[in-house]
Design a protein around this motif. Structure first.
Motif, short mmCIF file in Angstrom:
data_model
loop_
_atom_site.label_atom_id
_atom_site.label_comp_id
_atom_site.label_asym_id
_atom_site.label_seq_id
_atom_site.Cartn_x
_atom_site.Cartn_y
_atom_site.Cartn_z
N ILE A 54 2.14 -0.47 -2.34
CA ILE A 54 0.76 -0.06 -2.12
C ILE A 54 0.53 0.22 -0.64
N VAL A 55 -0.22 1.28 -0.37
CA VAL A 55 -0.63 1.59 1.00
C VAL A 55 -2.15 1.71 1.04
N ASP A 56 -2.75 0.96 1.94
CA ASP A 56 -4.18 1.08 2.21
C ASP A 56 -4.34 2.16 3.27
N LEU A 57 -4.53 3.40 2.82
CA LEU A 57 -4.59 4.53 3.76
C LEU A 57 -5.76 4.41 4.73
N ASN A 58 -6.92 4.06 4.20
CA ASN A 58 -8.07 3.88 5.09
C ASN A 58 -7.79 2.78 6.11
N GLY A 59 -7.14 1.72 5.64
CA GLY A 59 -6.81 0.61 6.52
C GLY A 59 -5.86 0.99 7.62
#
Length: 238
Positions: free
Chosen positions: A49-54
């Motif tokens: 999983i990647v939290d792009l906004n993060g």
């Protein structure tokens, strides 16, 4: 070799970007936890999983969807994006992540990587996102003069459990991974190396596996588009 289906989170949705451009996002599922369940039901051993906004904000943004995913599936999950201090690392691991991926902070504060890997053995990985061999940070928005292999060698004795090597120019482009660069990195260090960016066919996975040195591969768009059948890929990689 382990196949890691990818769920990239932007504004609470499962998306895929083209070469890391937030303005070129394709939404594949409005319910990321549902997507995670589909991958798990197909036999996936891990989720990425990647939290792009993060990654851009420097702090977790999509915590809600991540928690839903963790409560939905029983397989281990690794996450990167916006993980840049010990408090965030501890919080994510306490909430059930199998491991966190440190990217920007690996360049800017390698001491934190060492401290975290010591505090949480086997649960801290490093993400080396590179363009032309040089590491990029802050959601790939900033390029550095840091060589990916040099940084990997610097951190391999820190106790990290894996290195995720992403070729930015291949990511989301469905043009095949940079097998040569990833294999070169894997041969340069003793830490398991996972390939990411451009993995778009069974043949791509076969070539990565045949290097004999790459321990895993991350794929996103190809799984959503159907270019790779997850069950078939998992069977091939056994």
């Amino acid at each position: 070799m382990i196949l890691y289906p990818a769920i990239d989170l932007k504004d609470g949705q499962a998306v895929r970007l083209l070469r890391g451009d937030m303005d070129k996002a394709t939404v594949f599922n409005d319910a990321p936890a549902d997507q995670a369940r589909r991958f798990a039901d197909a036999g996936a051993e891990w989720l990425h999983i990647v939290d792009l906004n993060g990654a851009f904000a420097g702090t977790p943004v999509n915590a809600g969807p991540v928690r839903e995913i963790l409560s939905t599936v029983d397989i281990p999950v690794q996450l990167g994006g916006g993980v840049r201090d010990m408090a965030t690392i501890e919080r994510w691991l306490e909430q059930g992540l199998a491991r966190v991926i440190l990217g920007t902070v690996a360049v800017e504060n390698p001491t934190l990587v060492r401290e975290a890997a010591k505090a949480f053995p086997g649960r801290v990985a490093v993400g080396l996102d590179a363009r032309n061999g040089k590491v990029a940070t802050k959601g790939w928005a900033e390029e550095t003069d840091v060589d990916a292999i040099d940084l990997a060698r610097e951190l391999e004795d820190a106790g990290i459990c894996a290195i995720i090597h992403t070729d930015i120019d291949r990511d989301g482009a469905m043009g095949g991974p940079n097998t040569e660069a990833t294999a070169a990195l894997a041969r340069a260090v003793d830490v398991p190396v996972i390939a990411s960016g451009g993995v778009s066919s069974l043949e791509d996975l076969r070539r990565l596996k045949e290097t004999g040195v790459i321990s895993g591969a991350i794929s996103g768009r190809a799984l959503y588009d159907g270019a790779i059948d997850l069950e078939e890929a998992l069977e091939m990689l056994k």
